[in-house]
Design a protein around this motif. Structure first.
Motif, PDB file in Angstrom:
ATOM      1  N   GLY A  85      31.471  23.778  66.608  1.00 56.59           N
ATOM      2  CA  GLY A  85      31.397  22.557  65.983  1.00 56.59           C
ATOM      3  C   GLY A  85      31.559  21.366  66.710  1.00 56.59           C
ATOM      4  O   GLY A  85      30.899  20.110  66.786  1.00 56.59           O
ATOM      5  N   ASP A  86      32.579  21.650  67.833  1.00 56.33           N
ATOM      6  CA  ASP A  86      32.605  20.569  68.654  1.00 56.33           C
ATOM      7  C   ASP A  86      31.518  20.418  69.832  1.00 56.33           C
ATOM      8  O   ASP A  86      30.866  19.257  70.162  1.00 56.33           O
ATOM      9  N   ALA A  87      30.831  21.191  70.176  1.00 58.57           N
ATOM     10  CA  ALA A  87      29.873  21.378  71.203  1.00 58.57           C
ATOM     11  C   ALA A  87      28.547  21.087  70.531  1.00 58.57           C
ATOM     12  O   ALA A  87      27.437  20.669  71.277  1.00 58.57           O
ATOM     13  N   ARG A  88      28.211  21.727  69.214  1.00 58.41           N
ATOM     14  CA  ARG A  88      27.010  21.578  68.760  1.00 58.41           C
ATOM     15  C   ARG A  88      26.824  20.674  67.640  1.00 58.41           C
ATOM     16  O   ARG A  88      25.498  20.332  67.117  1.00 58.41           O
ATOM     17  N   GLY A  89      27.943  20.484  67.058  1.00 53.94           N
ATOM     18  CA  GLY A  89      27.942  19.614  66.054  1.00 53.94           C
ATOM     19  C   GLY A  89      28.413  20.348  64.502  1.00 53.94           C
ATOM     20  O   GLY A  89      28.525  21.405  64.553  1.00 53.94           O
ATOM     21  N   ARG A  90      29.030  19.589  63.666  1.00 56.59           N
ATOM     22  CA  ARG A  90      29.455  19.680  62.485  1.00 56.59           C
ATOM     23  C   ARG A  90      28.613  20.508  61.671  1.00 56.59           C
ATOM     24  O   ARG A  90      28.864  21.517  61.031  1.00 56.59           O
ATOM     25  N   LYS A  91      27.388  19.829  61.596  1.00 59.12           N
ATOM     26  CA  LYS A  91      26.610  20.225  60.637  1.00 59.12           C
ATOM     27  C   LYS A  91      26.085  21.918  61.001  1.00 59.12           C
ATOM     28  O   LYS A  91      25.959  22.725  60.223  1.00 59.12           O
ATOM     29  N   ALA A  92      25.762  22.202  62.300  1.00 59.14           N
ATOM     30  CA  ALA A  92      25.332  23.500  62.879  1.00 59.14           C
ATOM     31  C   ALA A  92      26.614  24.371  62.405  1.00 59.14           C
ATOM     32  O   ALA A  92      25.893  25.694  62.036  1.00 59.14           O
ATOM     33  N   ALA A  93      27.824  24.068  62.621  1.00 58.37           N
ATOM     34  CA  ALA A  93      28.748  24.968  62.456  1.00 58.37           C
ATOM     35  C   ALA A  93      28.668  25.145  61.039  1.00 58.37           C
ATOM     36  O   ALA A  93      29.079  26.528  60.564  1.00 58.37           O
ATOM     37  N   LEU A  94      28.817  24.565  60.092  1.00 62.55           N
ATOM     38  CA  LEU A  94      28.884  24.396  58.615  1.00 62.55           C
ATOM     39  C   LEU A  94      27.796  25.383  58.032  1.00 62.55           C
ATOM     40  O   LEU A  94      27.856  26.229  57.137  1.00 62.55           O
ATOM     41  N   VAL A  95      26.462  25.273  58.598  1.00 61.45           N
ATOM     42  CA  VAL A  95      25.306  25.926  58.271  1.00 61.45           C
ATOM     43  C   VAL A  95      25.567  27.520  58.613  1.00 61.45           C
ATOM     44  O   VAL A  95      25.335  28.394  57.899  1.00 61.45           O
ATOM     45  N   LEU A  96      26.175  27.637  59.798  1.00 62.73           N
ATOM     46  CA  LEU A  96      26.593  28.964  60.408  1.00 62.73           C
ATOM     47  C   LEU A  96      27.466  29.503  59.243  1.00 62.73           C
ATOM     48  O   LEU A  96      27.268  30.824  58.935  1.00 62.73           O
ATOM     49  N   THR A  97      28.520  28.998  59.051  1.00 57.39           N
ATOM     50  CA  THR A  97      29.857  29.358  58.023  1.00 57.39           C
ATOM     51  C   THR A  97      29.037  30.008  56.667  1.00 57.39           C
ATOM     52  O   THR A  97      29.487  31.037  56.005  1.00 57.39           O
ATOM     53  N   ILE A  98      28.178  28.978  56.355  1.00 57.44           N
ATOM     54  CA  ILE A  98      27.536  29.352  54.876  1.00 57.44           C
ATOM     55  C   ILE A  98      26.677  30.766  54.889  1.00 57.44           C
ATOM     56  O   ILE A  98      26.811  31.413  54.189  1.00 57.44           O
ATOM     57  N   PHE A  99      25.938  30.676  56.045  1.00 55.35           N
ATOM     58  CA  PHE A  99      25.205  32.052  56.211  1.00 55.35           C
ATOM     59  C   PHE A  99      25.906  33.313  56.419  1.00 55.35           C
ATOM     60  O   PHE A  99      25.601  34.303  55.866  1.00 55.35           O
ATOM     61  N   LEU A 100      27.046  33.098  57.217  1.00 55.84           N
ATOM     62  CA  LEU A 100      27.807  34.204  57.323  1.00 55.84           C
ATOM     63  C   LEU A 100      28.443  34.684  56.011  1.00 55.84           C
ATOM     64  O   LEU A 100      28.426  35.884  55.587  1.00 55.84           O
ATOM     65  N   MET A 101      28.909  33.733  55.168  1.00 56.60           N
ATOM     66  CA  MET A 101      29.761  34.064  54.181  1.00 56.60           C
ATOM     67  C   MET A 101      28.785  34.662  53.111  1.00 56.60           C
ATOM     68  O   MET A 101      29.026  35.606  52.331  1.00 56.60           O
TER      69      MET A 101
END
Length: 278
Positions: A85-101
């Motif tokens: 989230g720090d390196a690529r952005g909050r949005k990218a990290a959020l999308v990743l967590t959603i798909f992982l979950m």
């Protein structure tokens, strides 16, 4: 860098986008914590399907041990996905967590039981709980940062509060759906296939993730912090992170004893039906 990300707030013209981002993140957060927590509300059924034993207490303890694996993975998820989230952005990290979950939860919903594939069933169950734990750990900090950084000036506390509201809301949603199912289906049907339904509902997260990816912008403060990063030294956050980690343990234990263990406890030791306990 941290100061820049806190001080940069959306302009007045971005108010509509702020609210759009808040609701998208809050709904995604609610569904993620529903997915992470619903396991606990169905623990007695999961114990019977994946940890069969002549001793029902041992079976239940094994099911909750698998539940605990998700908590062991959460700090790692917070570190790895927080760094993303720090390196690529909050949005990218959020999308990743959603798909992982979504992957972890729907995977639990379609996972064959011990009766079908033997010891491989609980092994795969633990792996899916690890995936859920990684997603939950990354979701917590990322969703908080996303909401706060999209907040208009003077409303950061209000916007940030929706993180905890949606987290608790997810737990209550899981309890409610489990209560509806246990009230509507016979015990045999719940044990046969009904327990899978709450997990399969995790597919809704895929639609939330797709919406976030297509319709919500990166936070203005994150963009401002990236522009200022080249001129600011990066300070170590480890001491503060370690303090927060240690402090959080206490209220997290109390929180999950109430919301996760209490329904099972009241069924086994207080004589409540599953619907009443939930």
């Amino acid at each position: 860098m941290a100061e820049a990300s806190v001080l940069a707030a959306p302009s007045a013209g971005l108010s509509e986008k702020s609210h759009q981002a808040l609701w998208a993140a809050a709904i995604g957060n609610l569904l993620e914590w529903y997915d992470f927590g619903v396991y606990a509300y169905l623990a007695s059924l999961i114990a019977a399907k994946f940890f069969p034993s002549s001793d029902s207490t041992a079976s239940l303890l094994a099911a909750f041990a698998a539940y605990g694996v998700g908590f062991l993975a959460r700090p790692l998820g917070g570190i790895v996905i927080g760094r993303l989230g720090d390196a690529r952005g909050r949005k990218a990290a959020l999308v990743l967590t959603i798909f992982l979950m979504a992957f972890g939860t729907v995977g639990l919903g379609v996972l064959p039981s011990y009766e079908s594939i033997g010891v491989l069933a609980p092994i795969l169950l633990v792996i899916l709980r690890l995936v859920q734990g990684l997603a939950a750990g990354g979701e917590w900090g990322t969703s908080t940062a996303f909401m706060v950084e999209w907040a208009p000036e003077g409303r950061r506390g209000f916007f940030g509060s929706f993180q905890q509201v949606s987290t608790a809301g997810g737990s209550l949603l899981g309890s409610g759906i489990a209560a509806i199912l246990t009230s509507s289906l016979t015990p045999a049907a719940m044990l046969d296939w009904g327990w899978r339904v709450p997990f399969l509902l995790g597919v809704v997260l895929l639609f939330v993730g797709a919406y976030l990816r297509q319709n919500v912008d990166e936070t203005p403060s994150y963009q401002a912090s990236r522009q200022a990063a080249a001129n600011q030294p990066v300070a170590s956050g480890f001491p503060l992170g370690a303090f927060a980690f240690g402090f959080t343990i206490f209220w997290t234990i109390a929180y999950y004893i109430l919301l996760a263990w209490m329904p099972t406890f009241t069924q086994r030791f207080a004589g409540l039906s599953p619907a009443q306990a939930l």
